[in-house]
Design an enzyme around this catalytic site. Structure first.
Site, PDB file in Angstrom:
ATOM      1  N   TYR A  63       0.828  -1.204   0.000  1.00 22.96           N
ATOM      2  CA  TYR A  63       0.000   0.000   0.000  1.00 22.96           C
ATOM      3  C   TYR A  63       0.859   1.249   0.000  1.00 22.96           C
ATOM      4  O   TYR A  63       2.032   1.223   0.362  1.00 22.96           O
ATOM      5  CB  TYR A  63      -0.954   0.000   1.201  1.00 22.96           C
ATOM      6  CG  TYR A  63      -0.283   0.178   2.540  1.00 22.96           C
ATOM      7  CD1 TYR A  63       0.124  -0.931   3.287  1.00 22.96           C
ATOM      8  CD2 TYR A  63      -0.065   1.443   3.080  1.00 22.96           C
ATOM      9  CE1 TYR A  63       0.734  -0.769   4.525  1.00 22.96           C
ATOM     10  CE2 TYR A  63       0.540   1.610   4.312  1.00 22.96           C
ATOM     11  CZ  TYR A  63       0.941   0.504   5.034  1.00 22.96           C
ATOM     12  OH  TYR A  63       1.552   0.666   6.257  1.00 22.96           O
ATOM     13  N   CYS A  64       0.276   2.346  -0.434  1.00 17.66           N
ATOM     14  CA  CYS A  64       0.918   3.655  -0.378  1.00 17.66           C
ATOM     15  C   CYS A  64      -0.188   4.702  -0.233  1.00 17.66           C
ATOM     16  O   CYS A  64      -1.329   4.349   0.019  1.00 17.66           O
ATOM     17  CB  CYS A  64       1.778   3.911  -1.617  1.00 17.66           C
ATOM     18  SG  CYS A  64       0.842   3.935  -3.159  1.00 17.66           S
TER      19      CYS A  64
END
Ligand SMILES: [Zn+2]
Ligand SMILES: [Zn+2]
Ligand SMILES: [Zn+2]
Ligand SMILES: [Zn+2]
Length: 441
Positions: free
Chosen positions: A293-294
């Site tokens: 994720y980011c």
């Protein structure tokens, strides 16, 4: 075979991915009408976009057909990303909007990206610049032959018009939809100015898009799917039997003030170190399922493609829309703390948790300031009481440097180096045995 044949091949491909009405799950997911690459799609533009992006090789050289009126113009697919006459470089009519409404401070910040082939990045760049100026938007936009990535701030009228124009632009309209624009409270005041430029990559990973393309990206999971995966991962990991790594692919100062519980957060200063981080820690990812994720999803697009190119993981998944979209659905979920953003707001808040501490006294604190030393661009977490004691730099080295600078007036240039930058290896090596899981808050 003309364009009509290509269009037919495309439609057949999409048709083949249809979920039969009888097997649509009644216990949730009943809106799912197509499945492809283990992803679910509820709307036609969604599956069209996916097939256009990931299966263009299977259906011929053209991208997805226009979403509306596919039968018009003898079934000719719209020239997308073609830089042809069909690309619109016009500016919207704003004559009915007052200057007050257009420049209102009560506005928002948009965050979005779109991977697609851009034939004439310079032209797109010039148009974006004119469009943003026209709408009194500030912010940063990166244009490349692989797409566009932007974060812009302005009044609500302006940001809504911007979205409308972007969605009707033939370049993007089969790839972008309303929900791809992440919105948060803010405005033009969140950025010092407007910067629009042409780059090699729309997010600087430092790897030629021709070598690692967005087309090789990992499997997208919706916030709900990701939430379920994290839930399962945390319960398995607490029993010490997880085959999954929850990987935060942002920089250390972002994950420091907010992250998913139990994540692996690399101590890297910029995204261009991410590929080396993977290379140096490849053993860690061997045979693992990786959940990445980011912030808004863009770094995962090519970050996951890079990880996949190493062919060591069992599978690589990514959070679609990033933490931004996750927090919209799960403000009090497995992501704890604040979401770091690259503008003057520094962070967006969705739950009350503070997961970081003041650098000097250790009290819980998560509001960043720029180091007070002139030549330093590090961010520092220093609480109000430490600030009052004059502890305003990122570290004692910097604090001393600042004193020297003020006493010696100007003269020799001081290097942008301090305890903080020296202490941190460019690419950290994770110690597998020391990885402990912190599932608490
Ligand atoms: Zn697919
Ligand atoms: Zn303090
Ligand atoms: Zn400093
Ligand atoms: Zn420092």
């Amino acid at each position: 075979a003309g364009a009509g044949a290509v269009f037919q091949a495309f439609s057949l491909f999409v048709k083949a991915k249809e979920v039969p009405a009888a097997s649509r799950c009644p216990g949730g997911g009943e809106g799912v009408r197509w499945r492809c690459c283990r992803q679910a799609f509820e709307e036609l533009p969604g599956i069209h976009r996916h097939v256009g992006l990931h299966h263009s090789g299977d259906v011929g050289p053209t991208e997805a057909p226009a979403a509306e009126a596919p039968g018009s113009a003898a079934g000719r697919p719209a020239a997308l990303c073609g830089g042809s006459a069909e690309v619109l470089w016009a500016l919207p009519d704003t004559s009915s909007i007052s200057l007050g409404d257009m420049t209102s401070k009560v506005g928002e910040v948009l965050l979005y990206y779109c991977y697609c082939e851009v034939k004439d990045p310079e032209k797109l760049c010039a148009w974006q610049k004119a469009l943003c100026q026209h709408l009194h938007l500030t912010g940063k936009i990166r244009v490349a032959s692989e797409g566009i990535n932007g974060t812009v701030g302005g009044s609500k009228v302006a940001t809504s018009l911007y979205i409308e124009v972007m969605l009707s632009q033939p370049l993007f309209k089969n790839f972008l939809c309303q929900e791809d624009f992440k919105r948060s409270a803010g405005g033009a005041h969140c950025f010092p100015d407007l910067r629009v430029g042409v780059f090699k990559e729309i997010v600087p990973m430092g790897i030629d898009p021709k070598i690692v393309s967005y087309k090789e990206t990992g499997i997208h999971l919706s916030p709900q799917e990701f939430h379920k995966e994290v839930e399962q991962y945390l319960s398995q990991a607490s029993q010490g039997q997880s085959d999954t790594i929850l990987l935060d692919c942002r920089n250390f100062y972002e994950s420091k003030i907010g992250q998913f519980q139990g994540c692996l957060a690399p101590d890297i200063r910029k995204f261009s170190y991410f590929p080396s981080y993977i290379d140096e820690n490849l053993e860690l990812f061997k045979d693992k399922r990786v959940l990445m994720y980011c912030t808004g999803g863009i770094r995962c697009e090519r970050g996951s493609a890079y990880l996949r190119s190493k062919a060591v993981c069992r599978e690589v998944y990514q959070l679609k829309g990033g933490i931004h979209k996750y927090l919209e659905e799960f403000p009090d979920g497995f992501y704890r703390g604040k979401l770091f953003v690259f503008d003057d707001r520094y962070a967006i808040c969705s739950n009350e948790d503070i997961i970081s501490a003041c650098r000097y006294c250790g009290v819980l604190w998560d509001q960043y300031k720029l180091c007070s030393s002139q030549h330093c661009r590090q961010l520092v977490l220093t609480c109000p009481s430490c600030c009052n004691k004059g502890l305003t730099a990122c570290c004692p080295v910097c604090q001393e440097k600042e004193l020297k600078v003020t006493s010696k007036a100007q003269g020799q240039t001081l290097k942008e180096e301090c305890e903080c930058t020296r202490r941190r290896p460019r690419v950290p090596i994770e110690c597998v045995s020391q990885r402990r899981l912190d599932t608490g808050k």
